[in-house]
Design a protein around this motif. Sequence first.
Motif, mmCIF file in Angstrom:
data_model
loop_
_atom_site.group_PDB
_atom_site.id
_atom_site.type_symbol
_atom_site.label_atom_id
_atom_site.label_comp_id
_atom_site.label_asym_id
_atom_site.label_seq_id
_atom_site.Cartn_x
_atom_site.Cartn_y
_atom_site.Cartn_z
ATOM 1 N N SER A 13 0.830 -1.204 0.000
ATOM 2 C CA SER A 13 0.000 0.000 0.000
ATOM 3 C C SER A 13 0.872 1.266 0.000
ATOM 4 N N HIS A 35 0.271 4.045 1.200
ATOM 5 C CA HIS A 35 0.202 4.658 2.528
ATOM 6 C C HIS A 35 1.252 4.042 3.459
ATOM 7 N N ASN A 48 4.834 5.128 2.420
ATOM 8 C CA ASN A 48 5.066 6.517 2.813
ATOM 9 C C ASN A 48 5.199 6.651 4.327
ATOM 10 N N ALA A 49 4.408 5.889 5.063
ATOM 11 C CA ALA A 49 4.464 5.965 6.529
ATOM 12 C C ALA A 49 5.820 5.507 7.034
ATOM 13 N N ASN A 104 -5.215 1.132 4.990
ATOM 14 C CA ASN A 104 -5.446 2.558 4.772
ATOM 15 C C ASN A 104 -4.421 3.381 5.545
ATOM 16 N N ALA A 105 -4.566 4.688 5.515
ATOM 17 C CA ALA A 105 -3.567 5.574 6.129
ATOM 18 C C ALA A 105 -3.463 5.353 7.633
ATOM 19 N N MET A 156 3.508 12.237 8.284
ATOM 20 C CA MET A 156 3.117 12.055 6.883
ATOM 21 C C MET A 156 2.504 13.326 6.312
ATOM 22 N N TYR A 190 2.813 13.609 2.360
ATOM 23 C CA TYR A 190 2.245 12.330 1.930
ATOM 24 C C TYR A 190 0.734 12.287 2.138
ATOM 25 N N LEU A 191 0.221 13.115 3.022
ATOM 26 C CA LEU A 191 -1.214 13.194 3.265
ATOM 27 C C LEU A 191 -1.653 14.652 3.207
ATOM 28 N N GLN A 220 -6.999 14.301 4.658
ATOM 29 C CA GLN A 220 -6.701 12.883 4.831
ATOM 30 C C GLN A 220 -6.130 12.611 6.219
ATOM 31 N N ALA A 229 -7.717 10.243 9.194
ATOM 32 C CA ALA A 229 -6.974 9.152 9.824
ATOM 33 C C ALA A 229 -6.972 9.284 11.340
#
Length: 731
Positions: free
Chosen positions: A144, A146, A149-150, A282-283, A319, A324-325, A329, A333
């Motif tokens: 994913s 997300h 990136n995390a 998901n994120a 993030m 990234y978000l 978003q 989250a």
Amino acid sequence: MSRSGKSRPPLVADKRYDAKPSGKAGKAAKPAAKGKGSAKSKAAARKKVPARKPARARNPIVAFFGGLFSWIFRLIWGFAWRFTAVLVMLIGLGVGYYYASLPDARELVDGRTRGSVTLLDREGQVFAWRGDQFGGVITADTVSPHLKNAVIATEDKRFYRHFGISPRGIAGAMRINMREGRSPLSGHGGSTITQQTAKLLCFGTPYDPASGQTEAEYEAECRRGTIARKVKEAIYAMAMEAKYTKDEILTIYLNRAYLGAGSRGFEAASQRYFGKSANEVNAAEAAMLAGLLTAPSRYAPTNNLQRSQDRASVIVGLMEEQGYLTTAQAEDARTHPAQLSEAAQARAGGYFADWVMDSGPSFLTRDTTEDVIIRTTFDQRIQTAAEEALQYVFEEKVREGSKAEAAIVIMSADGAVRGMVGGRKTKVSGAFNRATQALRQTGSAFKPFVYAAALDLGYSPNDLILDAPLTINIPGSGPWSPKNYSRKFYGEVTLTESLAKSLNTSTVRLSEAVGRENVATVARDFGIENELAPGPAIALGTSETTLIQMTGAYAGILNGGRSVEPYGIMELRLQGDDTPISGQDGGMGERVISETAAGELVYMMNKVIEEGTGQRAKLGDRPVAGKTGTSQAARDAWFIGFSADYVAGVWMGYDDNTPLSGVTGGGLPAEIWRETMLRVHEGLPIRPLPMIEPSAPARAPDVAGQQRGRKPANTAEQVILEVLGTILGRN
């Protein structure tokens, strides 16, 4: 006067200024010839050159120190560039050495030395894991976005820009360490993802069980943070950067990182905590998984979900800061944090999973080097029912602060274990299991085996037995006189009444009449494997056994008189294979008592609940049967019983054998049993018990014939009567 020779040129005044050439005249102008010039021109030239001043003498002290400093600088510079050149050469050799030893990146994704076990319930749903789980290979491309990136935002935001080490990151970590009062090299290390991967690979040294090190010691050695190991880590990281692409390094990291609860790699962790692939998180879920990298055990959501969610919120902020978000978003989250799956909430299957791991073949469970999938008899609905019932009774009916413990086992009539609680703390793994490991005296819960032996030898539930004072002389111990719990005697009673009221003296009389060895044989054949105490007290349950064995023995009564081996494994196979290695469908063995005797015993045990000591266990209109049990000095209290669908056993007591205060088998254990069975049978149709109601009138006991090779015992009274009969017959 006439002149001789060349005529002299006319006198012309000196030019003071150069005229600007123009036209042909200007073009025709030529520079003066070199070499010879007029004396005036040379004199003018000499006048324009300034005179040189005499050199100024230098201070000898300044000159000395200037020369010294110059010499030192040249010395240091010479040493520095030579040292740097040697160092660069050594680093290059080190990088080259590790580069040559690095295998293909695909060989490094699974670093486990042992296998894992995935446990499925009776419906095929995952409910527990054991060993280090590896959910399968994920890559930087398939995971994913997300999650990718995390991880980068949390661990190494310059990952795609550095060459394996990050000087800025190291400097920042040193600054943080000093600000927090530590030495520059203690605490934060400034390691890049590449360096962390190098550490996970232990610089290419695999674990060797023959080395004498445990796996935990090996991993601790790989994580040591000495200066020498930091240098080695940096060189190995640069070799990886030279050998692999950034995404290959990230793929190795994503698959090898330990993320708590036995999860190796993000795919295993995602399956463990969320019941989904790492490709689908998901994120919020990605942030929670990335947050585990710092301290997997501390931040594991199965240990403390709120703490894990708080950590995830910090990751979401990183993030957002790094782009990234979006703000929307990130807010979503935080507002909808990640939640555990139902299987994760069960905390690794608890006591049942531990029991299955102990009961299965060790090379495919406890010591497996393969990834094994085991389908079990476990029913998550029934397990929840048992846990909720136990919690309810202890909260509502047990005094606060009590250290008493309890255990529950629920199984089908064929021995398939559906649920198990080994203690009041139900969300545990590896804990002492009182359902399978605690050897306790059974008390009156043993009495059904006495009556089973009698019924199998021809007794009827309506046969009469004397309940009166009884003394038996035990060799080596002297006279022994059993007494009833009520301290009363009831004279002649039927076998049904004797069992319903749990009378001691009449039961001992019956045991002596049918023979202790026959009683012991029936108990052993029904599955009581532990050594049974010799002597007449065997009838009163002075022997020790486990709850699971007792519950299995009662299942044999329900199924019509056949032995039962409690089992939890239905099918065992290797991950990726469709063909099972082994399987089991039912745990019933040989016949122990006749089907008629079993049906009559079910009838008698039904009366225990309808009219006797087990009335607190009634389930309304649903017919049930069972037996209470209280051991000597009330150290153990039992209730074991069954409906037409399930058998359940309950034990209650203290781990240190402290006597229970005011508790008997017909009290709290019966109430725990009732609360459990009410929940277990919710929504199930009412079915009749397989019992046979006697039609013969009450009569004095008379053992006639033999069944299954068992013979009635010759008591002292019978021997005397036989001798007298022989004498009278002769006369």
